[in-house]
Scaffold this motif. Structure first.
Motif, PDB file in Angstrom:
ATOM      1  N   SER A 133       0.818  -1.222   0.000  1.00  0.00           N
ATOM      2  CA  SER A 133       0.000   0.000   0.000  1.00  0.00           C
ATOM      3  C   SER A 133       0.848   1.266   0.000  1.00  0.00           C
ATOM      4  O   SER A 133       0.323   2.361  -0.229  1.00  0.00           O
ATOM      5  N   SER A 189      -1.008   4.662  -5.830  1.00  0.00           N
ATOM      6  CA  SER A 189      -2.205   3.864  -6.122  1.00  0.00           C
ATOM      7  C   SER A 189      -2.335   3.504  -7.598  1.00  0.00           C
ATOM      8  O   SER A 189      -2.987   2.513  -7.934  1.00  0.00           O
ATOM      9  N   SER A 190      -1.726   4.283  -8.485  1.00  0.00           N
ATOM     10  CA  SER A 190      -1.827   3.995  -9.914  1.00  0.00           C
ATOM     11  C   SER A 190      -0.803   2.974 -10.391  1.00  0.00           C
ATOM     12  O   SER A 190      -0.786   2.600 -11.557  1.00  0.00           O
ATOM     13  N   HIS A 202       5.847   9.382  -5.590  1.00  0.00           N
ATOM     14  CA  HIS A 202       4.459   9.835  -5.647  1.00  0.00           C
ATOM     15  C   HIS A 202       4.347  11.130  -6.453  1.00  0.00           C
ATOM     16  O   HIS A 202       3.413  11.289  -7.266  1.00  0.00           O
ATOM     17  N   LYS A 235      -2.655   4.365 -14.501  1.00  0.00           N
ATOM     18  CA  LYS A 235      -3.164   3.058 -14.103  1.00  0.00           C
ATOM     19  C   LYS A 235      -3.237   2.116 -15.297  1.00  0.00           C
ATOM     20  O   LYS A 235      -2.825   0.948 -15.208  1.00  0.00           O
TER      21      LYS A 235
END
Length: 542
Positions: free
Chosen positions: A5, A9-10, A423, A435
């Motif tokens: 995690s 997130s992509s 990030h 993504k």
């Protein structure tokens, strides 16, 4: 274990074993180290952090199939499979030079999938080293930790889009280049500052004059030359100390003694001193120390220190010579002379032995010493004290700066791998398609992995009855004869890992292995070299 995690997130994630091919190299054995066709290979000592040390390559023979399997290609990432726990997984990138190079089974080769940039993989693995991921999954046998090929393959590997990888690599390279330039500058500064005191002492004590002969007078220097044996009191000759100090006495009755390794450049490491019994100390009372005595290391190191008041009454071992200044010589002046470039060179030219070079007391006694008037000696000693302390402070500050830069390097690598920098770059590079591009990359990776697993493996031929395959049986323990024979066959120093594997020992034999090592070391049959904080080399003494 790392938590996936933490990645943007992509990004997508797959196992290391799918992100590239990971294998260990060829095992070194007596059959591969003799004869013709020996080829250079990498071992743990050659794989440094973000750098390959190619100055000390060893060789072994690789067959036709092994040459194809274990030959390195430009872009391969090498990781230390066996190391101390804090260094296991140390990684570097092979960039195609030298052109033909192989690797041993103490090293893991990771050959990234075409969707993964080799330099991005290196950043990820360096971050895993710095953040403790590798040390967490490693298994230890005594003082050697093993990453484990299957454990390594099972780790999660982050997969951003190709454009994001390129941007991360460019940023990391720029940061690393700046850090490397600063480290190089500090190394040059340290090198110069550490060598200046010896030259400075030569200039202050000799000018441009050579070392004179004992009994001569040099009007240009306003000094006379005496042998070191003639600058000490007649009742306190130059001596070394205790031969066998016995067990360390921890109670209040113990007498402290100074070993060669307790001498630093200009002082004594008083906190590390061991203690002998009062009875043994009494046997060597002739070598008892007094405040102001000058000590000289005579085995390996030629370090010099003055005995401080708190060590008055202490003792020395046979690795240290005591020079007690007489009425004609000042302690500080004598210590500076012994540490001068000229005096050190004079001593080095008389060292005997290879593995454990040492001086005889006669060599120390014969050293020419320039003797001036006491006030002149004190003045020169004070000036040299001030100058050397300033240079030592420069070295100390430079070393502290190196430590801060190394910490910055670790933080920067972690940040580029999956932290704040990663990030920020992900948000900046094609945010609308991140993504989809990452998913496409992972789908290609998984498709390649599935095809590789589905490819029929060639059938193994039945072993010929005339030449049955040799079955290797691992041994449960070893002995002195076997260990010495292995070192003799190698013909060069070996790491504990290489020696352990060469003896074909089971993991359970690790304790007996080190017991034999210690026994042979105490008997003087092997030498254990420690060139730095992490590497160990074992050599048989002829």
């Amino acid at each position: 274990m790392i938590d996936a995690s933490i990645y943007p997130s992509s990004w997508e994630v797959c196992p290391v074993g799918e992100a590239g091919e990971a294998i260990v190299g060829q095992q070194r054995s007596p059959d591969t180290t003799h004869g013709n066709g020996l080829l250079p290979y990498l071992r743990v000592a050659n794989v440094q952090d973000d750098a390959l040390d190619l100055n000390d390559l060893t060789t072994m023979r690789f067959t036709g199939a092994a040459r194809e399997k274990y030959r390195l290609r430009d872009g391969d990432v090498l990781l230390c499979e066996g190391q101390s726990r804090e260094l296991v997984g140390r990684a570097a990138l092979y960039r195609g030079e030298p052109e033909e190079l192989y690797f041993q089974n103490t090293v893991i080769r990771f050959r990234p999938h075409s969707e993964i940039l080799p330099e991005f993989a290196l950043i990820v693995f360096r971050a895993y080293l710095y953040s403790g991921v590798f040390s967490e999954i490693a298994k230890s046998t005594t003082n050697i930790a093993h990453l484990g090929l299957n454990r390594f393959r099972s780790l999660p590997f982050p997969v951003p889009s190709r454009a994001t990888q390129e941007a991360i690599v460019d940023t990391a390279r720029s940061i690393q280049s700046s850090i490397d330039a600063s480290l190089s500058g500090l190394a040059s500064l340290t090198y110069t500052a550490e060598r200046m005191p010896a030259d400075m002492r030569d200039l202050a004590l000799l000018g441009d004059r050579p070392i004179g002969n004992p009994g001569s007078v040099d009007p240009a220097l306003s000094c006379k030359w005496l042998a070191a044996a003639d600058v000490v009191p007649s009742d306190s000759p130059i001596v070394y100390g205790i031969h066998q100090p016995g067990p360390d006495i921890n109670d209040a009755t113990g007498v402290p003694y100074i070993r060669g390794q307790d001498l630093r450049d200009g002082y004594i490491a008083a906190d590390s001193l061991k203690h002998t019994s009062a009875e043994i100390a009494e046997q060597y009372s002739r070598a008892q120390l007094s405040t102001g005595d000058v000590l000289l290391g005579i085995i390996r190191s030629l370090r010099v220190a003055i005995v401080p008041e708190e060590l008055d009454g202490a003792h020395i071992t046979q690795g240290t010579a005591r020079i007690r200044p007489g009425e004609e010589i000042d302690s500080s002046y004598l210590a500076h002379w012994l540490r001068s470039g000229s005096a050190q060179a004079w001593f080095r030219s008389r060292l005997r032995g290879i593995n454990m070079p040492r001086l005889n007391l006669r060599d120390v006694q014969e050293l020419p010493v320039p003797v001036r008037k006491i006030p002149d000696q004190i003045r020169l000693g004070q000036l040299l004290d001030i100058a050397t302390e300033a240079l030592e402070q420069i070295v100390e500050d430079a070393n502290a700066s190196v430590g801060r830069l190394r910490a910055l390097e670790r933080d920067a690598v972690n940040s580029c791998a999956y932290g704040a920098v990663a990030h920020a770059i992900t948000k900046r590079v094609a945010p609308d398609r991140q993504k989809d591009l990452a998913q496409l990359a992972v789908s290609r990776i998984k498709a390649s992995s599935s095809m590789a697993n589905a490819t029929p493996k060639p059938r193994k031929r039945a072993a010929s009855k005339a030449a049955p395959r040799k079955k290797v049986t691992l041994q449960s323990d070893t002995n002195s004869v076997q260990l010495l024979a292995s070192l003799s066959r190698a013909g060069h120093p070996m790491t504990p890992e290489d020696l352990f594997r060469d003896l074909e020992l089971e993991d359970s034999a690790i304790d007996s292995f080190f017991v034999v090592l210690r026994k042979l070391s105490h008997e003087g049959k092997i030498t254990i070299h420690r060139p730095n904080d992490s590497d160990v080399h074992i050599e048989r003494i002829p």
